[in-house]
Design a protein around this motif. Structure first.
Motif, short mmCIF file in Angstrom:
data_model
loop_
_atom_site.label_atom_id
_atom_site.label_comp_id
_atom_site.label_asym_id
_atom_site.label_seq_id
_atom_site.Cartn_x
_atom_site.Cartn_y
_atom_site.Cartn_z
N THR A 148 -46.42 -35.23 14.67
CA THR A 148 -45.72 -35.68 13.48
C THR A 148 -45.02 -36.99 13.81
O THR A 148 -44.31 -37.06 14.81
N PRO A 149 -45.22 -37.99 13.02
CA PRO A 149 -44.62 -39.29 13.30
C PRO A 149 -43.12 -39.19 13.49
O PRO A 149 -42.42 -38.56 12.69
N GLY A 150 -42.64 -39.73 14.57
CA GLY A 150 -41.20 -39.75 14.79
C GLY A 150 -40.63 -38.52 15.45
O GLY A 150 -39.44 -38.45 15.72
N LEU A 151 -41.47 -37.54 15.71
CA LEU A 151 -40.95 -36.34 16.35
C LEU A 151 -41.76 -36.01 17.60
O LEU A 151 -42.96 -36.23 17.65
N ARG A 152 -41.07 -35.47 18.56
CA ARG A 152 -41.78 -35.03 19.75
C ARG A 152 -42.67 -33.87 19.37
O ARG A 152 -42.38 -33.14 18.42
N ASN A 153 -43.70 -33.68 20.15
CA ASN A 153 -44.64 -32.64 19.76
C ASN A 153 -45.27 -31.96 20.97
O ASN A 153 -45.56 -32.59 21.98
N VAL A 154 -45.45 -30.65 20.88
CA VAL A 154 -46.19 -29.96 21.93
C VAL A 154 -47.41 -29.31 21.28
O VAL A 154 -47.33 -28.78 20.19
N GLY A 155 -48.51 -29.39 21.97
CA GLY A 155 -49.73 -28.83 21.42
C GLY A 155 -50.91 -29.34 22.20
O GLY A 155 -50.78 -30.22 23.05
N VAL A 156 -52.06 -28.76 21.93
CA VAL A 156 -53.26 -29.20 22.63
C VAL A 156 -53.74 -30.51 22.03
O VAL A 156 -53.35 -30.89 20.93
N ASP A 157 -54.59 -31.19 22.75
CA ASP A 157 -55.21 -32.40 22.24
C ASP A 157 -56.41 -31.96 21.42
O ASP A 157 -57.48 -31.67 21.95
N ASP A 158 -56.23 -31.88 20.13
CA ASP A 158 -57.26 -31.30 19.27
C ASP A 158 -58.58 -32.04 19.31
O ASP A 158 -59.64 -31.43 19.24
#
Lengths: 351, 351
Positions: A148-158
């Motif tokens: 999400t623009p402007g927010l840190r994010n954790v997740g797989v590289d889709d």
DNA sequence: GTGAAAGCGCTAACAA
DNA sequence: TTGTTAGCGCTTTCAC
């Protein structure tokens, strides 16, 4: 039943009692023992509201989910919870309740009420108002799932995950590969499905393999949706245009339908498997199916998949915001792991 | 950014602002408008901690679950959440985290911290200490799932549900009926499985039908467990003693195995279905399968079931405690609904 | 219809 | 090592 009672009973001051109860240094061990004992006897229970008011820290973090009753979200919440518990934090759940939920109210009325010290957002796509409203709270925040623009994010590289899946299929010799994805209406998830589809398309294009548009099917990210999509793909019109002659009973002949289906979630893959079984199509003999997730059901039926670990992602996210609450710099979160798990639903294409 | 700011900006007193914000009567309409407008402009967000301290009400209820990532719990939480949101309450989640969870700490440190005004317990079995510790908080409480001594409870009548299932099977002509149940280790659920099994046994006995002990199988309340149980039941030794000759490839001959299986959950029923398919046993031709729950996957594969509505149960529970928080007398909660949904996995036994 | 003042139960300087 | 004194931001009598 407040800190005061303990103070009077022990003959100490509220301050000392407070310090003792919190295990701060500079309190005589004997005093600590005494206070603890008395507190126990009195059945003392601290008031988080009072402590929160005084410190400005609620020792709680909010978790915002589109819906709870989906595999990924439930698992991720579990992970967040585990980490929070370790840190002595409570978890307050903000369920947007799907498309029908009163999202707006959920936002204003509760999430911003400084009931929590940080927020973990599960694959949400926020609109402008929501974003700025959240920014305003100055709370540490992180999102699990789509970036999400402007927010840190954790997740797989889709994109990479899709490429891995395609690579597996291509490696087995498949060329006629279909994709089942689409939006999860309940989940309000937008970015992830797109990235997976794009990853699929890119990988296919990179390999110089053509994908007819009709092989991109919407499975609504659900089991039933996957079954419907599978039915469409395997029994309905094949790769080409609408009506075709000689396809007997409306069924796509083996030469026209895909030899493999890549599904953007295991649940959909299970649905496709169901569709194949209903149509009497052998897996993996006549059709290979691969999913994404690592769902328990997939393991039980032997589904090949790219497994991710939503619980670990939840833990990572929780750690990140907790650290930030404790004053740490935001720091970069590494992408979550995804591993190809080859089981029984993929094999070489039929000759 | 407190109530004070608004007071100075509007030239009113904190008291009036507070009243206006909460929509209390005896505040001039114009004043209310003014206050609201200013509050909006200032981006005012009330502090639940301060309000909680002052009133003793946190406007939050705790939901205690054994684990979150199970169909029933996730659904029920959703129901509780929906009702809480309606009432403007927040939901704080206490996840005991299965058998591995640090249950003790979860109890003392958090649940009792008066962070919540009431508790909804999801099919928990509490030990003495836990019970009395909870009692001590004097919070309104209710449990969803198995009945718990001393606590109000919402849930289906498990004995009746089992009887309905048996009735359906008996009505179709089945006599050789097996049961798949067992404990859900992760769920820490104890009473419900027992009641369902007893209901099954009672109904069978009532009909004068014998059930060999080996036809009571543990499916651990999971899909994989159900598949394993199904394998045991359908391919392993039949009704009688261990080894038998002439049963080819270790498979139970049709005359020895049950003609119907009643599963205490849909997930297990799906597992049994998988086992049957693997063994080439036709459903419902050679075997009928019925579950309990109303799981979405069951609907997709046409599983006959006794459907319950955990979400509704969640709502009911939330309403009940909320009412109690508002000073209502506890009142009796009617049993939740369960309805037989006949689909394609049950039919008359083979001749 | 509005204001003043006294807390709610705890923590956090600052003294002692 | 312990006590004193102020609050944290709101609600709530009780006056006006």
């Amino acid at each position: 039943m407040g800190i005061q009672e303990i103070a009077t009973v022990t003959g100490l001051s509220k301050a000392t009692v407070s310090r003792a109860l919190r295990g701060l240094p500079s309190v005589a061990d004997t005093t600590v023992d005494h206070v603890r004992r008395v507190a126990d006897e009195l059945g003392y229970v601290p008031s988080s509201a009072a402590a929160g008011l005084a410190t400005g820290r609620q020792r709680a973090v909010g978790v915002v989910v589109p819906v709870i009753d989906r595999w990924f979200y439930a698992k991720a919440i579990g992970g967040v919870d585990a980490e929070l518990r370790r840190a002595g934090y409570d978890l307050v759940l903000y369920n947007l309740g799907g498309p029908g939920g009163d999202r707006d109210r959920a936002f204003r009325r509760s999430m911003l009420r400084h009931r929590v010290d940080a927020l973990v957002l599960l694959s949400l796509v926020l609109d402008e108002t929501e974003r700025s409203e959240l920014e305003l709270t100055r709370h540490p925040m992180i999102v699990i799932g789509g970036p999400t623009p402007g927010l840190r994010n954790v997740g797989v590289d889709d994109v990479a995950v899709a490429a891995t899946a395609v690579g597996h299929l291509l490696g087995l010799g498949h060329r006629r590969i279909a994709y089942v994805g689409g939006q999860d209406e309940a989940g309000m998830n937008v970015a992830v499905p797109f990235r997976r589809r794009d990853g699929f398309l890119d990988a296919m294009a990179g390999a110089g393999v053509h994908v007819p548009p009709s092989w991109l099917v919407d499975g609504r990210f659900s089991f039933a949706g996957g079954a419907a999509a599978g039915g469409l793909l395997l029994a309905g019109s094949g790769s080409g245009s609408g009506a075709r002659a000689g396809a007997g009973a409306g069924s796509a002949s083996a030469s026209e339908r895909p030899t493999a289906v890549f599904c953007a979630s295991d649940e959909m893959a299970l649905g496709v498997l169901l569709a194949a079984r209903r149509l009497g199509i052998a897996v993996p003999g006549e059709l290979s199916v691969i999913g994404i997730d690592g769902h328990e059901y997939g393991a039980a039926v032997g589904l090949t998949t790219i497994a991710q670990d939503p619980e670990a992602q939840g833990r990572t996210a929780a750690c990140a915001v907790l650290a930030e609450v404790d004053g740490a710099r935001p720091g970069v979160v590494p992408p979550a792991l995804a591993t190809l798990v080859v089981r029984g639903t993929t094999g070489p294409p039929p000759r």
